[in-house]
Design a protein around this motif. Structure first.
Motif, PDB file in Angstrom:
ATOM      1  N   VAL A   1       1.241  -1.169  -0.189  1.00  0.00           N
ATOM      2  CA  VAL A   1      -0.178   0.113   0.203  1.00  0.00           C
ATOM      3  C   VAL A   1       0.972   1.220  -0.225  1.00  0.00           C
ATOM      4  CG1 VAL A   1      -1.858   1.084   1.783  1.00  0.00           C
ATOM      5  CG2 VAL A   1      -1.724  -0.983   0.887  1.00  0.00           C
ATOM      6  N   LEU A   2       0.546   2.001  -1.200  1.00  0.00           N
ATOM      7  CA  LEU A   2       1.486   3.479  -1.082  1.00  0.00           C
ATOM      8  C   LEU A   2       0.053   4.205  -0.479  1.00  0.00           C
ATOM      9  CD1 LEU A   2       4.012   5.165  -1.819  1.00  0.00           C
ATOM     10  CD2 LEU A   2       3.519   4.450  -3.850  1.00  0.00           C
ATOM     11  N   LEU A   3       0.332   5.000   0.178  1.00  0.00           N
ATOM     12  CA  LEU A   3      -0.175   6.232   0.061  1.00  0.00           C
ATOM     13  C   LEU A   3       0.353   7.806   0.245  1.00  0.00           C
ATOM     14  CD1 LEU A   3      -2.615   7.276   1.484  1.00  0.00           C
ATOM     15  CD2 LEU A   3      -1.922   7.647   3.886  1.00  0.00           C
TER      16      LEU A   3
ATOM     17  N   ASP B   1      -7.185 -11.834   7.965  1.00  0.00           N
ATOM     18  CA  ASP B   1      -6.842 -13.111   7.036  1.00  0.00           C
ATOM     19  C   ASP B   1      -5.256 -13.711   7.042  1.00  0.00           C
ATOM     20  OD1 ASP B   1      -8.866 -12.561   5.621  1.00  0.00           O
ATOM     21  OD2 ASP B   1      -8.904 -12.257   4.116  1.00  0.00           O
ATOM     22  N   GLU B   2      -4.406 -12.908   7.981  1.00  0.00           N
ATOM     23  CA  GLU B   2      -3.123 -13.492   8.087  1.00  0.00           C
ATOM     24  C   GLU B   2      -2.471 -13.336   6.321  1.00  0.00           C
ATOM     25  OE1 GLU B   2      -2.892 -17.059   9.504  1.00  0.00           O
ATOM     26  OE2 GLU B   2      -3.930 -16.134  11.708  1.00  0.00           O
ATOM     27  N   LEU B   3      -2.040 -12.098   5.553  1.00  0.00           N
ATOM     28  CA  LEU B   3      -1.565 -12.076   4.520  1.00  0.00           C
ATOM     29  C   LEU B   3      -0.728 -11.013   5.144  1.00  0.00           C
ATOM     30  CD1 LEU B   3      -4.584 -11.856   2.100  1.00  0.00           C
ATOM     31  CD2 LEU B   3      -3.051 -13.858   2.609  1.00  0.00           C
ATOM     32  N   PRO B   4       0.510 -10.976   3.990  1.00  0.00           N
ATOM     33  CA  PRO B   4       1.522  -9.961   4.371  1.00  0.00           C
ATOM     34  C   PRO B   4       1.611  -8.787   4.080  1.00  0.00           C
ATOM     35  CG  PRO B   4       2.121 -12.278   3.224  1.00  0.00           C
ATOM     36  CD  PRO B   4       1.105 -12.518   3.450  1.00  0.00           C
ATOM     37  N   ILE B   5       1.672  -7.970   4.378  1.00  0.00           N
ATOM     38  CA  ILE B   5       1.620  -6.081   3.945  1.00  0.00           C
ATOM     39  C   ILE B   5       2.655  -5.673   4.432  1.00  0.00           C
ATOM     40  CG2 ILE B   5       0.034  -5.741   5.885  1.00  0.00           C
ATOM     41  CD1 ILE B   5      -1.646  -3.845   4.367  1.00  0.00           C
ATOM     42  N   ALA B   6       2.570  -4.980   3.536  1.00  0.00           N
ATOM     43  CA  ALA B   6       3.536  -3.397   3.249  1.00  0.00           C
ATOM     44  C   ALA B   6       3.047  -2.536   2.800  1.00  0.00           C
ATOM     45  CB  ALA B   6       5.083  -3.415   2.093  1.00  0.00           C
TER      46      ALA B   6
ATOM     47  N   SER C   1       5.759  10.023   1.776  1.00  0.00           N
ATOM     48  CA  SER C   1       7.160  10.527   1.508  1.00  0.00           C
ATOM     49  C   SER C   1       8.311  10.047   2.404  1.00  0.00           C
ATOM     50  CB  SER C   1       7.107  12.144   3.185  1.00  0.00           C
ATOM     51  OG  SER C   1       5.752  10.964   4.113  1.00  0.00           O
ATOM     52  N   GLY C   2       8.175   8.914   2.257  1.00  0.00           N
ATOM     53  CA  GLY C   2       9.262   7.759   2.169  1.00  0.00           C
ATOM     54  C   GLY C   2       9.120   7.294   3.987  1.00  0.00           C
ATOM     55  N   ARG C   3       7.798   7.672   4.720  1.00  0.00           N
ATOM     56  CA  ARG C   3       7.636   6.502   6.055  1.00  0.00           C
ATOM     57  C   ARG C   3       7.203   5.350   5.336  1.00  0.00           C
ATOM     58  NH1 ARG C   3       4.733   8.767  12.060  1.00  0.00           N
ATOM     59  NH2 ARG C   3       5.772   6.388  13.388  1.00  0.00           N
ATOM     60  N   ALA C   4       7.836   4.405   6.125  1.00  0.00           N
ATOM     61  CA  ALA C   4       6.961   2.871   6.226  1.00  0.00           C
ATOM     62  C   ALA C   4       7.095   2.479   7.119  1.00  0.00           C
ATOM     63  CB  ALA C   4       7.764   1.855   4.777  1.00  0.00           C
ATOM     64  N   ALA C   5       6.307   1.197   7.511  1.00  0.00           N
ATOM     65  CA  ALA C   5       5.692   0.605   8.499  1.00  0.00           C
ATOM     66  C   ALA C   5       5.903  -0.788   8.653  1.00  0.00           C
ATOM     67  CB  ALA C   5       4.197   0.804   9.130  1.00  0.00           C
ATOM     68  N   ALA C   6       6.261  -0.716   9.444  1.00  0.00           N
ATOM     69  CA  ALA C   6       7.112  -2.150   9.349  1.00  0.00           C
ATOM     70  C   ALA C   6       6.723  -3.256  11.649  1.00  0.00           C
ATOM     71  CB  ALA C   6       8.411  -2.219   9.928  1.00  0.00           C
TER      72      ALA C   6
ATOM     73  N   ALA D   1      -1.245  -4.859  13.412  1.00  0.00           N
ATOM     74  CA  ALA D   1      -1.357  -4.169  12.458  1.00  0.00           C
ATOM     75  C   ALA D   1      -1.417  -3.029  13.579  1.00  0.00           C
ATOM     76  CB  ALA D   1      -3.149  -4.201  12.410  1.00  0.00           C
ATOM     77  N   ARG D   2      -0.781  -3.089  14.735  1.00  0.00           N
ATOM     78  CA  ARG D   2      -1.388  -1.757  15.707  1.00  0.00           C
ATOM     79  C   ARG D   2       0.040  -0.806  14.979  1.00  0.00           C
ATOM     80  NH1 ARG D   2      -0.002  -0.739  22.306  1.00  0.00           N
ATOM     81  NH2 ARG D   2       2.100  -1.283  21.822  1.00  0.00           N
ATOM     82  N   ASP D   3       0.803  -1.442  14.796  1.00  0.00           N
ATOM     83  CA  ASP D   3       2.522  -0.813  14.233  1.00  0.00           C
ATOM     84  C   ASP D   3       1.650   0.281  12.635  1.00  0.00           C
ATOM     85  OD1 ASP D   3       3.807  -1.764  16.631  1.00  0.00           O
ATOM     86  OD2 ASP D   3       3.949  -3.766  15.311  1.00  0.00           O
ATOM     87  N   PHE D   4       0.960  -0.776  11.766  1.00  0.00           N
ATOM     88  CA  PHE D   4       0.798   0.014  10.784  1.00  0.00           C
ATOM     89  C   PHE D   4      -0.456   1.181  10.995  1.00  0.00           C
ATOM     90  CE2 PHE D   4       2.577  -4.126   9.603  1.00  0.00           C
ATOM     91  CZ  PHE D   4       2.849  -3.855   8.607  1.00  0.00           C
ATOM     92  N   LEU D   5      -1.009   0.968  12.423  1.00  0.00           N
ATOM     93  CA  LEU D   5      -2.086   2.127  12.237  1.00  0.00           C
ATOM     94  C   LEU D   5      -1.236   3.248  13.144  1.00  0.00           C
ATOM     95  CD1 LEU D   5      -5.382   0.141  12.927  1.00  0.00           C
ATOM     96  CD2 LEU D   5      -4.827   1.136  11.511  1.00  0.00           C
ATOM     97  N   ASP D   6      -0.459   2.622  13.718  1.00  0.00           N
ATOM     98  CA  ASP D   6      -0.434   4.290  14.526  1.00  0.00           C
ATOM     99  C   ASP D   6       0.688   4.938  13.328  1.00  0.00           C
ATOM    100  OD1 ASP D   6      -0.628   3.304  16.905  1.00  0.00           O
ATOM    101  OD2 ASP D   6       1.236   2.067  17.590  1.00  0.00           O
ATOM    102  N   VAL D   7       1.332   4.350  12.359  1.00  0.00           N
ATOM    103  CA  VAL D   7       1.910   4.892  11.077  1.00  0.00           C
ATOM    104  C   VAL D   7       0.774   5.891  10.674  1.00  0.00           C
ATOM    105  CG1 VAL D   7       2.876   4.989   8.928  1.00  0.00           C
ATOM    106  CG2 VAL D   7       3.663   4.031  11.078  1.00  0.00           C
TER     107      VAL D   7
END
Length: 369
Positions: free
Chosen positions: A228-230, A260-265, A270-275, A279-285
């Motif tokens: 996903v590129l925002l 569904d236990e699928l890998p997501i990036a 602007s360059g920031r990425a979630a890892a 899911a909390r780490d992604f939603l924090d970003v």
């Protein structure tokens, strides 16, 4: 420390009374001016005394979806055993200042206050420190000090349920791309043996060479990977609400992938990425995401370093020329465009929508990825 309006008036009066009294020999005016100065000195000494306060702050919960409730609980105690404290306090909550009733806090006593956190907007709400204002009985001076630490509340974008999930992709020996719902195992790397590993995965040739047991690490190469590129460029969103809708779409994709236990990036333009493993780490970003000014460097990185099978580009800009160059790197390219324009490009699934709810409906309406 600052003078109140009353204190400033008394200070001016003291200067005038002393000047006139001393210049013209009016002793009564000198006495009055001296009394004004004494009052100011008393006020300064009174407010300079620092009360011994203990502040405990709790936020429950500290991560919520937009519109859900979150509550701050403040417990303020007077640690002094002899002196009470007459105070006025305000707690910072985002851009607002919340009054906290602390008047006449007796020695050894404590009080508890609760107030809701505004969660009507996505973002990170900063809470604290507690700002305690001490005033003298005459109301001449006031001194504000900060007590206690700070806290944060992450307000996530709304999540709309997505039922459709793209299938994975694996390459056959004859060069074709096969779409499969389940994975295939392939060798990824070697690592040191740990207790619990299966002996059949030991790579004996390498183990004999390095002198330690080495096991094969295997990877499912055909599981569907979503990237996903925002777009977080300010110029892409004439209406800021469109950016909020794009964040909702990104959050919906993240939650669907973890369900569904699928890998997501997840990457921001602007360059920031979630890892992270949750899911909390992604939603924090996504909660922390804000407008930025940049050139779109992430697009070049995604072109050279493919991070998935299906790329989802979320933007408010109908011009998809730059992202269309990724068609050769990603088998499936989806563009979610939030606005009135309805662009159409070859080999790109374009979802022209107005908000996050329309995006979820359009996403589930795609017949084949």
């Amino acid at each position: 420390m600052r003078l109140t309006a009353r204190g400033a008036g008394l200070c001016a009066a003291a200067v005038v009374l002393l000047a006139v009294g001393l210049a013209f020999g009016y002793r009564h005016l000198v006495v009055l001016g001296t009394a004004c100065v004494a009052s100011l000195l008393f006020a300064a000494g009174y407010v300079w005394w620092r009360p011994r306060l203990t502040v405990a702050r709790g936020v429950e919960p500290d991560r919520v979806m937009r519109g859900e409730s979150s509550t701050v609980t403040l417990t303020v105690g007077n640690a002094s055993r002899l002196r009470g404290a007459t105070l006025v306090a305000h707690d910072r909550c985002g851009a607002a200042s919340v009054p906290v009733p602390l008047l006449r806090l007796k020695a050894g006593g404590e009080t508890t206050a609760q107030y809701p956190v505004p969660t009507d907007r996505r973002g990170v709400v900063a809470i604290g420190p507690l700002r305690v204002v001490r005033r003298d009985p005459l109301g001449l001076m006031a001194l504000a000090r900060g007590y206690g630490g700070t806290a944060q509340v992450w307000v996530y974008p709304r999540v709309h349920r997505l039922t459709a999930v793209p299938t994975g992709i694996t390459r056959s020996l004859d060069g074709r791309d096969d779409r499969v719902p389940h994975g295939t195992i392939t060798f990824d790397t070697l690592r040191e043996y740990v207790v619990g590993d299966e002996l059949r995965r030991v790579h004996w040739r390498t183990s004999a060479r390095v002198g330690e047991l080495m096991v094969r690490e295997q990877l499912d190469t055909s599981l569907p990977r979503l990237a996903v590129l925002l777009d977080d460029r300010r110029r892409s969103y004439p209406d800021p609400e469109r950016f909020e809708a794009a964040c909702e779409a990104a959050a919906s994709l993240v939650m669907a992938a973890f369900r569904d236990e699928l890998p997501i990036a997840l990457r921001l333009l602007s360059g920031r990425a979630a890892a992270g493993p949750s899911a909390r780490d992604f939603l924090d970003v996504l909660a922390e995401a804000d407008f930025a000014e940049m050139s779109g460097k992430s697009i070049e990185e995604l072109r050279t370093q493919r991070v998935g099978d299906t790329l989802v580009y979320l933007t408010g800009d109908p011009d998809l020329t730059q992202v269309s160059t990724l068609r050769t790197a990603y088998p499936t390219l989806v563009a979610g465009v939030f606005g009135d324009a309805r662009p159409a490009l070859e080999r790109i699934v374009v979802l022209a929508v107005r908000d996050g709810e329309e995006f979820a409906a359009a996403w589930d309406g795609v017949q084949r990825w």
